[in-house]
Motif scaffolding. Structure first.
Motif, PDB file in Angstrom:
ATOM      1  N   ILE A 161      10.978   3.880  -9.556  1.00  0.00           N
ATOM      2  CA  ILE A 161      10.804   5.504 -10.235  1.00  0.00           C
ATOM      3  C   ILE A 161      11.407   6.701 -10.115  1.00  0.00           C
ATOM      4  CG2 ILE A 161       8.665   7.057 -10.350  1.00  0.00           C
ATOM      5  CD1 ILE A 161       7.167   4.566 -10.132  1.00  0.00           C
ATOM      6  N   TRP A 162      12.271   6.659  -8.838  1.00  0.00           N
ATOM      7  CA  TRP A 162      12.744   7.640  -8.003  1.00  0.00           C
ATOM      8  C   TRP A 162      14.032   7.663  -8.586  1.00  0.00           C
ATOM      9  CZ3 TRP A 162      11.650  11.818  -4.956  1.00  0.00           C
ATOM     10  CH2 TRP A 162      13.477  11.998  -4.419  1.00  0.00           C
ATOM     11  N   HIS A 176       1.367  -1.368  -0.068  1.00  0.00           N
ATOM     12  CA  HIS A 176       0.292  -0.010   0.282  1.00  0.00           C
ATOM     13  C   HIS A 176       1.239   1.277   0.236  1.00  0.00           C
ATOM     14  CE1 HIS A 176      -3.543   2.852   0.844  1.00  0.00           C
ATOM     15  NE2 HIS A 176      -2.613   2.853   1.806  1.00  0.00           N
ATOM     16  N   LEU A 177       2.097   1.104   0.638  1.00  0.00           N
ATOM     17  CA  LEU A 177       2.801   2.454   1.080  1.00  0.00           C
ATOM     18  C   LEU A 177       3.735   2.746  -0.470  1.00  0.00           C
ATOM     19  CD1 LEU A 177       4.328   1.838   4.545  1.00  0.00           C
ATOM     20  CD2 LEU A 177       2.616   3.478   3.619  1.00  0.00           C
ATOM     21  N   ASN A 178       4.195   1.432  -1.515  1.00  0.00           N
ATOM     22  CA  ASN A 178       4.448   1.701  -2.577  1.00  0.00           C
ATOM     23  C   ASN A 178       3.304   1.978  -3.472  1.00  0.00           C
ATOM     24  OD1 ASN A 178       7.020   0.892  -4.328  1.00  0.00           O
ATOM     25  ND2 ASN A 178       5.317  -0.210  -5.167  1.00  0.00           N
ATOM     26  N   ALA A 179       2.477   2.225  -3.097  1.00  0.00           N
ATOM     27  CA  ALA A 179       1.508   2.018  -4.043  1.00  0.00           C
ATOM     28  C   ALA A 179       0.965   4.099  -3.574  1.00  0.00           C
ATOM     29  CB  ALA A 179       0.049   1.288  -4.118  1.00  0.00           C
ATOM     30  N   GLN A 180       0.875   4.080  -2.790  1.00  0.00           N
ATOM     31  CA  GLN A 180       0.402   5.873  -2.610  1.00  0.00           C
ATOM     32  C   GLN A 180       1.504   5.933  -2.860  1.00  0.00           C
ATOM     33  OE1 GLN A 180       0.144   5.993   1.600  1.00  0.00           O
ATOM     34  NE2 GLN A 180      -1.185   7.039   1.707  1.00  0.00           N
ATOM     35  N   ALA A 181       3.348   5.966  -2.878  1.00  0.00           N
ATOM     36  CA  ALA A 181       4.345   6.754  -2.745  1.00  0.00           C
ATOM     37  C   ALA A 181       4.799   6.436  -4.197  1.00  0.00           C
ATOM     38  CB  ALA A 181       5.518   6.313  -2.295  1.00  0.00           C
ATOM     39  N   THR A 182       3.965   5.377  -5.344  1.00  0.00           N
ATOM     40  CA  THR A 182       4.196   5.256  -6.923  1.00  0.00           C
ATOM     41  C   THR A 182       3.068   6.478  -7.469  1.00  0.00           C
ATOM     42  OG1 THR A 182       5.364   3.633  -7.166  1.00  0.00           O
ATOM     43  CG2 THR A 182       3.593   4.460  -8.541  1.00  0.00           C
ATOM     44  N   SER A 183       2.229   6.875  -7.035  1.00  0.00           N
ATOM     45  CA  SER A 183       1.134   7.619  -7.299  1.00  0.00           C
ATOM     46  C   SER A 183       1.055   8.586  -7.185  1.00  0.00           C
ATOM     47  CB  SER A 183      -0.364   7.610  -6.302  1.00  0.00           C
ATOM     48  OG  SER A 183      -1.598   8.218  -6.814  1.00  0.00           O
ATOM     49  N   LYS A 201      10.034   8.782 -19.258  1.00  0.00           N
ATOM     50  CA  LYS A 201      11.349   7.971 -18.570  1.00  0.00           C
ATOM     51  C   LYS A 201      11.185   7.057 -17.810  1.00  0.00           C
ATOM     52  CE  LYS A 201      14.253  12.087 -19.390  1.00  0.00           C
ATOM     53  NZ  LYS A 201      14.327  13.640 -18.269  1.00  0.00           N
ATOM     54  N   VAL A 202       9.372   6.642 -17.251  1.00  0.00           N
ATOM     55  CA  VAL A 202       9.489   6.040 -16.553  1.00  0.00           C
ATOM     56  C   VAL A 202       8.150   5.090 -16.823  1.00  0.00           C
ATOM     57  CG1 VAL A 202      10.200   6.864 -14.342  1.00  0.00           C
ATOM     58  CG2 VAL A 202       7.470   7.822 -15.197  1.00  0.00           C
ATOM     59  N   ILE A 203       7.466   4.792 -17.139  1.00  0.00           N
ATOM     60  CA  ILE A 203       6.487   4.397 -17.878  1.00  0.00           C
ATOM     61  C   ILE A 203       7.334   2.724 -17.937  1.00  0.00           C
ATOM     62  CG2 ILE A 203       6.802   3.779 -20.918  1.00  0.00           C
ATOM     63  CD1 ILE A 203       4.349   4.756 -20.837  1.00  0.00           C
ATOM     64  N   GLY A 204       6.143   2.579 -17.124  1.00  0.00           N
ATOM     65  CA  GLY A 204       5.974   0.583 -17.265  1.00  0.00           C
ATOM     66  C   GLY A 204       6.716   0.371 -15.124  1.00  0.00           C
ATOM     67  N   LEU A 205       6.965   1.547 -15.660  1.00  0.00           N
ATOM     68  CA  LEU A 205       7.726   1.128 -14.085  1.00  0.00           C
ATOM     69  C   LEU A 205       6.507   0.744 -12.625  1.00  0.00           C
ATOM     70  CD1 LEU A 205      10.833   3.265 -13.626  1.00  0.00           C
ATOM     71  CD2 LEU A 205      10.909   0.591 -14.504  1.00  0.00           C
ATOM     72  N   GLU A 206       6.457   0.114 -11.673  1.00  0.00           N
ATOM     73  CA  GLU A 206       5.419  -0.253 -10.444  1.00  0.00           C
ATOM     74  C   GLU A 206       5.873  -0.077  -8.935  1.00  0.00           C
ATOM     75  OE1 GLU A 206       3.044  -3.810 -11.223  1.00  0.00           O
ATOM     76  OE2 GLU A 206       2.522  -3.002 -13.844  1.00  0.00           O
ATOM     77  N   LEU A 208       4.392  10.513  -6.848  1.00  0.00           N
ATOM     78  CA  LEU A 208       5.730  10.420  -7.767  1.00  0.00           C
ATOM     79  C   LEU A 208       5.069  10.250  -9.548  1.00  0.00           C
ATOM     80  CD1 LEU A 208       8.162   7.584  -6.452  1.00  0.00           C
ATOM     81  CD2 LEU A 208       8.570  10.646  -6.509  1.00  0.00           C
ATOM     82  N   LEU A 209       4.145   9.936  -9.723  1.00  0.00           N
ATOM     83  CA  LEU A 209       3.595  10.340 -11.003  1.00  0.00           C
ATOM     84  C   LEU A 209       3.394  10.971 -10.976  1.00  0.00           C
ATOM     85  CD1 LEU A 209       2.968   6.351 -11.981  1.00  0.00           C
ATOM     86  CD2 LEU A 209       5.275   8.061 -12.850  1.00  0.00           C
ATOM     87  N   SER A 210       2.349  11.287 -10.125  1.00  0.00           N
ATOM     88  CA  SER A 210       0.961  12.792 -10.702  1.00  0.00           C
ATOM     89  C   SER A 210       1.031  13.890 -11.213  1.00  0.00           C
ATOM     90  CB  SER A 210       0.250  13.262  -8.870  1.00  0.00           C
ATOM     91  OG  SER A 210       1.158  13.299  -8.266  1.00  0.00           O
ATOM     92  N   ASP A 211       2.237  13.896 -10.854  1.00  0.00           N
ATOM     93  CA  ASP A 211       2.729  15.489 -11.919  1.00  0.00           C
ATOM     94  C   ASP A 211       3.614  15.210 -12.797  1.00  0.00           C
ATOM     95  OD1 ASP A 211       0.801  17.255 -10.690  1.00  0.00           O
ATOM     96  OD2 ASP A 211       2.389  17.857  -9.094  1.00  0.00           O
TER      97      ASP A 211
END
Length: 145
Positions: free
Chosen positions: A69-70, A39-46, A59-64, A48-51
């Motif tokens: 991503i970072w 869940h924390l990874n999903a939050q962080a991913t969201s 550059k990060v498409i496909g990374l989960e 990081l990708l949001s803006d």
């Protein structure tokens, strides 16, 4: 700033970005703690990708995994150590040639100076302490003969 934002959400969100999360082969057998990390990874991913712009997103498409991503974005913006140091060197050269522009007021000059200093500090430049900034400002602003 992103680190501060992620820590503000929850300190463990930043820890997941910084250290990563273990991949689970069988989600049905995951423990409560492992689900929490997912869940924390999903939050962080969201976050990081949001803006991201379209270019950054590509550059990060496909990374989960938030850490991947970072790390990808970090290298793209700050680069490896040699690239980072080269960027610092270029900015330091810009500071060495820093002059007040025609018609520029004190505040505008200071803002321009601090933009360069902020970039150096953001890249990890240690030589830009407050004393050095004040020295550059005073040398630039003092009247020339």
């Amino acid at each position: 700033m992103m680190k501060a934002y992620l820590v503000g959400l929850h300190p463990e969100v930043w820890e997941i970005v910084k250290n990563g999360v273990k991949e689970h082969k069988d989600p049905s057998s995951a423990t409560l703690r492992e689900y929490c990390h997912i869940h924390l990874n999903a939050q962080a991913t969201s976050v990081l990708l949001s803006d991201l712009s379209a270019e950054e997103y590509n550059k990060v498409i496909g990374l989960e995994v938030a850490k991947e991503i970072w790390d990808t974005l970090h290298i793209a913006h700050e680069g490896v150590e040699k690239v980072r140091q080269s960027k610092i060197d270029l900015l330091m050269e810009k500071l060495n040639q820093f002059v007040i522009m025609d018609g520029e007021g004190t505040q505008e000059m200071f803002d321009r100076l601090m933009a360069i200093v902020g970039k150096i500090r953001g890249l990890g430049g240690k030589e830009m302490n407050d004393h050095n900034v004040v020295k550059i400002f005073l040398e630039t602003y003092s009247p020339r003969e």
